[in-house]
Design a protein around this motif. Sequence first.
Motif, PDB file in Angstrom:
ATOM      1  N   ASP A  36       2.230   1.647  -3.456  1.00 36.60           N
ATOM      2  CA  ASP A  36       1.174   2.148  -4.343  1.00 36.60           C
ATOM      3  C   ASP A  36       1.007   3.656  -4.190  1.00 36.60           C
ATOM      4  N   GLU A  37       1.105   4.152  -2.946  1.00 35.75           N
ATOM      5  CA  GLU A  37       1.005   5.593  -2.697  1.00 35.75           C
ATOM      6  C   GLU A  37       2.149   6.336  -3.366  1.00 35.75           C
TER       7      GLU A  37
ATOM      8  N   ALA B 267       1.544   6.452  -7.202  1.00 39.10           N
ATOM      9  CA  ALA B 267       0.234   6.919  -7.673  1.00 39.10           C
ATOM     10  C   ALA B 267       0.415   8.112  -8.595  1.00 39.10           C
TER      11      ALA B 267
ATOM     12  N   ALA C  14       0.829  -1.205   0.000  1.00 42.51           N
ATOM     13  CA  ALA C  14       0.000   0.000   0.000  1.00 42.51           C
ATOM     14  C   ALA C  14       0.862   1.253   0.000  1.00 42.51           C
ATOM     15  N   GLU C  15       1.949   1.221   0.753  1.00 45.39           N
ATOM     16  CA  GLU C  15       2.882   2.354   0.797  1.00 45.39           C
ATOM     17  C   GLU C  15       3.528   2.562  -0.577  1.00 45.39           C
TER      18      GLU C  15
END
Length: 107
Positions: free
Chosen positions: A96-97, A100, A93-94
């Motif tokens: 992906d951030e 982005a 998730a980190e």
Amino acid sequence: MARKTYKASWAKIGNSSGYRLSGSFFKENPQFAEVGGTVQVIDADTLLIRRATQPQQEQDEDELMLSLFLDFLMRQSLANPSEIEVYTEAMAAEDDELIAGVELDAR
């Protein structure tokens, strides 16, 4: 771009057959020199030749470097198993951030 035609003659090349083009073709079109590609038969009298988007030698070098890097990582991982960290969903998730909105240049 001017549509100039060049004479091509059939030739036996080693154990293969091919078409030989004059040196002037490559002098006037250097983007085709020393590059592989593909040939597509359009009809009984017409061929379409496309050059590879990346010179084969450069592609081979890229693949070799990637292979050497992955081999290095594997040796390091096997030699130091205590340093291997599990890739978690939080890490994903980190990541992906971080990426982005980043647009990749598709070759």
